[in-house]
Design an enzyme around this catalytic site. Structure first.
Site, PDB file in Angstrom:
ATOM      1  N   LYS A   1       0.863  -1.182   0.000  1.00 30.76           N
ATOM      2  CA  LYS A   1       0.000   0.000   0.000  1.00 30.76           C
ATOM      3  C   LYS A   1       0.897   1.229   0.000  1.00 30.76           C
ATOM      4  O   LYS A   1       2.000   1.198   0.563  1.00 30.76           O
ATOM      5  CB  LYS A   1      -0.868   0.004   1.276  1.00 30.76           C
ATOM      6  CG  LYS A   1      -2.110   0.843   1.181  1.00 30.76           C
ATOM      7  CD  LYS A   1      -3.276   0.082   0.590  1.00 30.76           C
ATOM      8  CE  LYS A   1      -4.518   0.931   0.523  1.00 30.76           C
ATOM      9  NZ  LYS A   1      -5.673   0.173   0.019  1.00 30.76           N
TER      10      LYS A   1
ATOM     11  N   GLY B   1     -22.838   5.013   4.962  1.00 26.59           N
ATOM     12  CA  GLY B   1     -21.921   5.555   3.958  1.00 26.59           C
ATOM     13  C   GLY B   1     -22.431   5.234   2.568  1.00 26.59           C
ATOM     14  O   GLY B   1     -22.456   4.071   2.159  1.00 26.59           O
ATOM     15  N   VAL B   2     -22.887   6.291   1.871  1.00 29.97           N
ATOM     16  CA  VAL B   2     -23.457   6.045   0.541  1.00 29.97           C
ATOM     17  C   VAL B   2     -22.571   6.685  -0.525  1.00 29.97           C
ATOM     18  O   VAL B   2     -23.018   7.497  -1.336  1.00 29.97           O
ATOM     19  CB  VAL B   2     -24.937   6.512   0.456  1.00 29.97           C
ATOM     20  CG1 VAL B   2     -25.802   5.594   1.296  1.00 29.97           C
ATOM     21  CG2 VAL B   2     -25.111   7.957   0.920  1.00 29.97           C
ATOM     22  N   GLY B   3     -21.303   6.311  -0.494  1.00 30.42           N
ATOM     23  CA  GLY B   3     -20.345   6.750  -1.511  1.00 30.42           C
ATOM     24  C   GLY B   3     -20.371   5.792  -2.683  1.00 30.42           C
ATOM     25  O   GLY B   3     -21.419   5.229  -3.013  1.00 30.42           O
ATOM     26  N   HIS B   4     -19.205   5.580  -3.276  1.00 28.19           N
ATOM     27  CA  HIS B   4     -19.131   4.751  -4.492  1.00 28.19           C
ATOM     28  C   HIS B   4     -19.689   3.348  -4.273  1.00 28.19           C
ATOM     29  O   HIS B   4     -20.517   2.872  -5.044  1.00 28.19           O
ATOM     30  CB  HIS B   4     -17.678   4.648  -4.960  1.00 28.19           C
ATOM     31  CG  HIS B   4     -17.145   5.946  -5.477  1.00 28.19           C
ATOM     32  ND1 HIS B   4     -16.457   6.832  -4.695  1.00 28.19           N
ATOM     33  CD2 HIS B   4     -17.227   6.498  -6.696  1.00 28.19           C
ATOM     34  CE1 HIS B   4     -16.127   7.883  -5.416  1.00 28.19           C
ATOM     35  NE2 HIS B   4     -16.586   7.705  -6.625  1.00 28.19           N
ATOM     36  N   VAL B   5     -19.222   2.675  -3.226  1.00 25.95           N
ATOM     37  CA  VAL B   5     -19.660   1.293  -3.006  1.00 25.95           C
ATOM     38  C   VAL B   5     -21.085   1.265  -2.463  1.00 25.95           C
ATOM     39  O   VAL B   5     -21.933   0.507  -2.939  1.00 25.95           O
ATOM     40  CB  VAL B   5     -18.713   0.545  -2.043  1.00 25.95           C
ATOM     41  CG1 VAL B   5     -19.177  -0.886  -1.836  1.00 25.95           C
ATOM     42  CG2 VAL B   5     -17.287   0.558  -2.557  1.00 25.95           C
TER      43      VAL B   5
END
Ligand code: NAD
Length: 363
Positions: A91, A191-195
């Protein structure tokens, strides 16, 4: 400034922390003209080159950035292993600073640092990096994945990650209720981001009853309206009467406080490092009778997508590969039950065994 005590309270050293977490390399990269400060951590390359995204983040101090790189790269070793990929774990983190100009020169310089490692580390997207920056990095190194579709890459990995989370959730539902149908199940997506958004699409199609929260209230409202979900408060989500909790925001949301409050039968989400303490909180969930789908198993869709790019991207092959996450999840939950251990430990045992022996996962 690196405060050694913040790095490892026991040994007080960087090497102490690397030793404790079993890392191979930790590379510090700095460039005056662009202001780039990056840390590349290679955890383990037994199974292949270390692949893991690059994260841009504001850290309180350098010790926190080092710890993050070490922790995230270790997580990639086990995620890549359990996904059956011939990859090790690595990473990179780029330290975000005020006034930093993150232009083409900045990302090209990062690409050259990655290139200097000669392929031991392969970079990709993570928080703060999109396919646009990946396209720039590609100008300096071939050791990069997650390229835009226009460059022959797999594009944004989030939809595939959401799909494996969905498969893991269904396998967990089958374990608990004897059927993997999510119709009528009360599911809270944090959490309503990309995923999170892509996951909501699958859940809505199945007829689940949806709840959402997001740090950005306007986003929660807009996405809630789009998917017919009830918007709840950031803290309220832990007290809901629900069937499934899907953490898709930050790590460490499963801790002493929240585990005692949760009223659900299944936890299945995309966030990395959901258990604040891998051992203790894994067992607290087991003791409470909550089925926890290990995060690094069910959120591996993105890395499978990225892996396929290295060998020539083909979406159909990716989908064939990701479908197995349903069976893997079901079998690991069953193994944990049979052995009387936490689901996290069951998954880690399999992932570690493959890293140490190079033999297939054997599920
Ligand atoms: P994202 O940044 O697009 O979305 C995260 C969302 O969570 C944002 O909308 C943010 O506002 C919200 N959020 C932050 N803190 C919150 C809180 N306390 N409560 C509620 N919402 C909060 O990220 P993403 O790409 O959707 O990834 C989600 C998680 O899954 C991250 O932890 C990421 O590391 C992990 N993950 C993502 C992928 C991928 O392919 N994108 C792969 C593996 C793991």
């Amino acid at each position: 400034m690196i405060t050694t005590t913040a790095l490892d309270p026991q040994t007080g050293s960087v090497f102490g922390q690397m030793q404790a977490m079993e890392h191979e390399n930790l590379v510090f990269c700095q460039d005056g003209p662009t202001g780039l400060k990056a840390i590349i951590a290679v955890h383990n390359t037994n199974l292949g080159p270390a692949l893991g995204g690059c994260r841009i983040w504001h850290y309180d101090n350098e010790a926190a950035a080092v710890t993050d790189a070490l922790r995230l790269s270790r997580g990639m070793t086990y995620k890549n292993s359990i996904a059956g990929l011939n990859l090790g774990g690595g990473k990179a983190v780029i330290i975000s600073e005020q006034g930093q100009v993150r232009d083409e020169a900045f990302f090209r310089r990062f690409g050259r640092f990655v290139n200097d490692l000669g392929g031991k580390y392969i970079t990709a997207e993570d928080v703060g990096i999109s396919t646009n920056e990946i396209a720039i990095i590609t100008q300096e190194t071939k050791h990069v994945s997650g390229k835009p579709e226009s460059m022959g890459g797999g594009g944004d990995p989030s939809p595939i990650t959401a799909y494996t989370v969905y498969l893991g959730m269904k396998a967990s539902a089958k374990k608990v209720w004897g059927t993997d149908s999510l119709a009528g199940k009360r599911v809270a997506v944090q959490g309503v981001g990309h995923v999170g958004q892509n996951l909501l699409g699958y859940l809505q199609k199945e007829g689940a009853v949806l709840f959402v929260s997001d740090y950005y209230q306007e986003r929660a409202e807009a996405i809630g309206a789009q998917f017919g979900a009830t918007v709840v408060g950031l803290d309220e989500i832990y007290d809901l009467e629900i069937d499934i909790y899907a953490p898709c925001a930050l790590g460490a949301t499963l801790n002493d406080d929240t585990i005692a409050r949760l009223h659900c039968s299944v936890i299945a989400g995309a966030a990395n490092n959901q258990l604040k303490d891998e051992v203790r909180h894994g067992y607290m969930l087991k003791d409470r009778g909550i089925v926890y789908a290990p995060d690094f198993l069910i959120n591996c869709g993105g890395v499978i997508n990225v892996y396929h790019e290295i060998h020539g991207y083909n979406r159909a092959n990716v989908m064939t590969d990701v479908e197995r996450i349903y069976d893997y999840t079901y079998k690991i939950l069953t193994l944990a039950e049979q052995d009387g251990i936490s689901t996290h430990e069951a998954a880690m045992n399999l992932a570690r065994h493959r890293v140490m022996t190079g033999t297939p996962i054997g599920l």
